[in-house]
Write an enzyme that holds these catalytic residues in place. Structure first.
Site, PDB file in Angstrom:
ATOM      1  N   MET A  59       8.161  30.903  82.098  1.00  0.00           N
ATOM      2  CA  MET A  59       8.429  29.927  80.995  1.00  0.00           C
ATOM      3  C   MET A  59       7.671  28.689  80.969  1.00  0.00           C
ATOM      4  O   MET A  59       8.185  27.664  80.396  1.00  0.00           O
ATOM      5  CB  MET A  59      10.031  29.807  81.117  1.00  0.00           C
ATOM      6  CG  MET A  59      10.874  31.089  81.131  1.00  0.00           C
ATOM      7  SD  MET A  59      12.414  30.677  80.466  1.00  0.00           S
ATOM      8  CE  MET A  59      13.155  29.760  81.470  1.00  0.00           C
ATOM      9  N   HIS A  63       4.048  25.279  88.299  1.00  0.00           N
ATOM     10  CA  HIS A  63       3.921  24.651  89.432  1.00  0.00           C
ATOM     11  C   HIS A  63       3.192  25.572  90.531  1.00  0.00           C
ATOM     12  O   HIS A  63       2.763  26.651  90.173  1.00  0.00           O
ATOM     13  CB  HIS A  63       5.320  24.003  89.729  1.00  0.00           C
ATOM     14  CG  HIS A  63       6.319  24.931  90.226  1.00  0.00           C
ATOM     15  ND1 HIS A  63       6.448  26.192  91.024  1.00  0.00           N
ATOM     16  CD2 HIS A  63       7.591  25.253  89.171  1.00  0.00           C
ATOM     17  CE1 HIS A  63       7.537  26.905  90.562  1.00  0.00           C
ATOM     18  NE2 HIS A  63       8.243  26.308  89.536  1.00  0.00           N
ATOM     19  N   HIS A  66       4.300  29.287  90.446  1.00  0.00           N
ATOM     20  CA  HIS A  66       3.633  30.132  89.553  1.00  0.00           C
ATOM     21  C   HIS A  66       2.318  30.565  90.017  1.00  0.00           C
ATOM     22  O   HIS A  66       2.073  31.602  89.921  1.00  0.00           O
ATOM     23  CB  HIS A  66       3.868  29.372  88.197  1.00  0.00           C
ATOM     24  CG  HIS A  66       5.194  29.241  87.445  1.00  0.00           C
ATOM     25  ND1 HIS A  66       5.555  27.873  87.575  1.00  0.00           N
ATOM     26  CD2 HIS A  66       6.238  30.086  87.263  1.00  0.00           C
ATOM     27  CE1 HIS A  66       6.883  27.771  86.992  1.00  0.00           C
ATOM     28  NE2 HIS A  66       7.062  29.192  86.821  1.00  0.00           N
ATOM     29  N   GLN A  90      18.052  33.467  77.108  1.00  0.00           N
ATOM     30  CA  GLN A  90      18.539  33.561  78.410  1.00  0.00           C
ATOM     31  C   GLN A  90      19.341  32.119  78.718  1.00  0.00           C
ATOM     32  O   GLN A  90      19.711  31.920  79.831  1.00  0.00           O
ATOM     33  CB  GLN A  90      17.481  33.950  79.374  1.00  0.00           C
ATOM     34  CG  GLN A  90      16.348  32.957  79.583  1.00  0.00           C
ATOM     35  CD  GLN A  90      15.237  33.470  80.704  1.00  0.00           C
ATOM     36  OE1 GLN A  90      14.473  34.264  80.173  1.00  0.00           O
ATOM     37  NE2 GLN A  90      15.197  32.776  81.791  1.00  0.00           N
ATOM     38  N   LYS A 178      12.689  33.245  94.590  1.00  0.00           N
ATOM     39  CA  LYS A 178      13.524  32.211  94.527  1.00  0.00           C
ATOM     40  C   LYS A 178      14.658  32.590  93.707  1.00  0.00           C
ATOM     41  O   LYS A 178      15.966  32.327  93.641  1.00  0.00           O
ATOM     42  CB  LYS A 178      12.947  30.714  93.712  1.00  0.00           C
ATOM     43  CG  LYS A 178      14.037  29.734  93.606  1.00  0.00           C
ATOM     44  CD  LYS A 178      13.232  28.399  93.298  1.00  0.00           C
ATOM     45  CE  LYS A 178      12.988  28.210  91.980  1.00  0.00           C
ATOM     46  NZ  LYS A 178      14.018  28.253  91.062  1.00  0.00           N
ATOM     47  N   VAL A 205       7.881  29.277  97.120  1.00  0.00           N
ATOM     48  CA  VAL A 205       7.053  28.043  97.595  1.00  0.00           C
ATOM     49  C   VAL A 205       7.788  26.775  97.592  1.00  0.00           C
ATOM     50  O   VAL A 205       8.533  26.819  96.563  1.00  0.00           O
ATOM     51  CB  VAL A 205       5.720  27.988  96.765  1.00  0.00           C
ATOM     52  CG1 VAL A 205       4.803  26.835  96.931  1.00  0.00           C
ATOM     53  CG2 VAL A 205       4.881  29.229  96.679  1.00  0.00           C
ATOM     54  N   SER A 215      10.607  24.423  88.198  1.00  0.00           N
ATOM     55  CA  SER A 215      10.093  23.361  86.712  1.00  0.00           C
ATOM     56  C   SER A 215      11.365  22.423  86.511  1.00  0.00           C
ATOM     57  O   SER A 215      11.059  21.184  85.935  1.00  0.00           O
ATOM     58  CB  SER A 215      10.044  24.396  85.539  1.00  0.00           C
ATOM     59  OG  SER A 215       9.051  25.355  86.054  1.00  0.00           O
ATOM     60  N   ARG A 216      12.623  22.959  87.053  1.00  0.00           N
ATOM     61  CA  ARG A 216      13.612  21.898  86.661  1.00  0.00           C
ATOM     62  C   ARG A 216      13.515  20.478  87.630  1.00  0.00           C
ATOM     63  O   ARG A 216      14.569  19.664  87.472  1.00  0.00           O
ATOM     64  CB  ARG A 216      15.135  22.475  86.755  1.00  0.00           C
ATOM     65  CG  ARG A 216      15.104  23.654  85.575  1.00  0.00           C
ATOM     66  CD  ARG A 216      16.633  24.191  85.526  1.00  0.00           C
ATOM     67  NE  ARG A 216      16.965  24.956  84.191  1.00  0.00           N
ATOM     68  CZ  ARG A 216      16.886  26.144  84.052  1.00  0.00           C
ATOM     69  NH1 ARG A 216      16.403  26.894  84.947  1.00  0.00           N
ATOM     70  NH2 ARG A 216      17.000  26.669  82.809  1.00  0.00           N
TER      71      ARG A 216
HETATM   72  O1  PAF Z   1      11.705  33.701  85.790  1.00  0.00           O
HETATM   73  C1  PAF Z   1      11.501  33.177  84.653  1.00  0.00           C
HETATM   74  O2  PAF Z   1      10.560  32.128  84.549  1.00  0.00           O
HETATM   75  C2  PAF Z   1      11.995  33.880  83.610  1.00  0.00           C
HETATM   76  O3  PAF Z   1      13.179  34.140  83.748  1.00  0.00           O
HETATM   77  C3  PAF Z   1      11.120  35.114  82.950  1.00  0.00           C
HETATM   78  C4  PAF Z   1      11.141  36.172  84.015  1.00  0.00           C
HETATM   79  C5  PAF Z   1       9.851  34.532  82.801  1.00  0.00           C
HETATM   80  C6  PAF Z   1      11.892  35.809  81.834  1.00  0.00           C
HETATM   81  O4  PAF Z   1      11.940  34.820  80.676  1.00  0.00           O
END
Ligand code: PAF
Length: 309
Positions: A59, A63, A66, A90, A178, A205, A215-216
């Site tokens: 999303m 960081h 990812h 979501q 995570k 990580v 990210s939060r």
């Molecule tokens: O883990 C995430 O960042 C999200 O849940 C995903 C898998 C990209 C789906 O929107």
């Protein structure tokens, strides 16, 4: 001695062999694709050239966590596609969809530096055009842990991941440990729907003080940031009890809860000891069980977990 170049067909993996050095891949410039049709056509081209596609769904607001997934995908595939899409379905009505951090330019640079070949970044209307009414539901696994406190969250995740898979057509997709429940749900969904995608789950990580990267984390004030380290510390303390012989799940859970509650800004959402496959709670701790927490630090909901050794 000059580098010896090998010629490959257009679009195929090009390798330059340099005597005395590690062979490395020479890549085309990274592409940015917004349309599903164009992404599918690009995936078809890669597949027609015999290239293995690795996929990292995100999303955005990338960081190091990812980036480690991008590297993992790079080790397992010839081409890496990173999706950047803040998926509205979501998020619950009172969650942080509008405030979720976004910085496409930064994500673009980081993905490119990490060797991504394509960023797939569709608009919400592209993913969910008017009239969209098909969803993917995984029963059971989505009702515990985060699913209990975030109704509808996993339906949004499984629906978007299925749609991302049909756009990107990956051979392998990499998710982070995570989000342990998300990884288990995606594995189940992929198996149940016979999706021809290998699911890889890469390790968490962490920051130097143990906080799992998220990210939060940018939402946290300095004092909340300090309190947030209690997630990892409480899990490690419970792991220590387990190593010393404690097998009663309720004792481990109580220990995690009481450590977390000692922090002024922390409020426990859940602490659970669960089977890592079914995600159902277990009473007796055993090696391989998933110990997972979700905690509000101030207004920020953070998650973390470990697998008992
Ligand atoms: O883990 C995430 O960042 C999200 O849940 C995903 C898998 C990209 C789906 O929107």
């Amino acid at each position: 001695m000059p580098a010896k170049k090998c010629d490959f067909p257009e679009g195929a993996l090009r390798i330059r062999f340099q005597p005395g050095t590690r062979n490395y891949r020479q890549r085309n410039p990274m592409k940015i694709i917004h349309s599903i049709r164009e992404m599918q056509a690009e995936a078809d081209r890669m597949r027609a050239n015999g290239l293995r596609i690795g996929f990292v769904p995100t999303m955005g607001f990338l960081h190091e966590g990812h980036l480690s997934l991008i590297r993992e995908a790079g080790r397992r595939a010839d081409r890496v596609v990173v999706s950047i899409f803040v998926n509205p379905t979501q998020f619950g009505p009172n969650e942080d969809f509008a405030a979720y951090p976004r910085d496409f330019e930064r994500d673009r640079k980081l993905s490119e530096a990490e060797g991504a070949d394509v960023i797939f970044s569709p608009a919400a209307e592209e993913m969910y055009p008017a009239g969209h009414c098909t969803h993917v539901d995984v029963d059971g696994l989505t009702e515990t842990l985060c699913g209990a406190s975030r109704p509808g969250h996993f339906r949004g995740v499984t629906t978007v991941v299925t749609k991302l898979f049909t756009a990107v057509k990956p051979h392998v997709a990499v998710f982070g440990q995570k989000d342990a429940q998300q990884a288990a749900v995606i594995r189940r969904m992929t198996a149940d729907l016979n999706l021809d995608v290998e699911i890889v789950v890469a390790p968490i990580v962490r920051e130097a003080d143990g906080l799992a990267m998220s990210s939060r984390n940018v939402y946290l004030s300095p004092s909340e940031r300090e309190d947030a380290t209690v997630l990892r510390q409480s899990l490690l303390a419970a792991e220590d009890l387990f190593r010393k012989g404690e097998r009663d799940a309720s004792v481990l859970i109580r220990s995690v809860r009481s450590m977390i509650s000692s922090k002024p800004s922390a409020r426990v959402d859940y602490v659970s000891l669960a089977d890592p496959g079914t995600l159902q709670p277990i009473d007796e701790a055993r090696s391989g069980a998933l110990l997972a927490v979700a905690v509000f630090i101030g207004k920020t909901r953070l998650i973390d977990n470990l697998i008992l050794p």
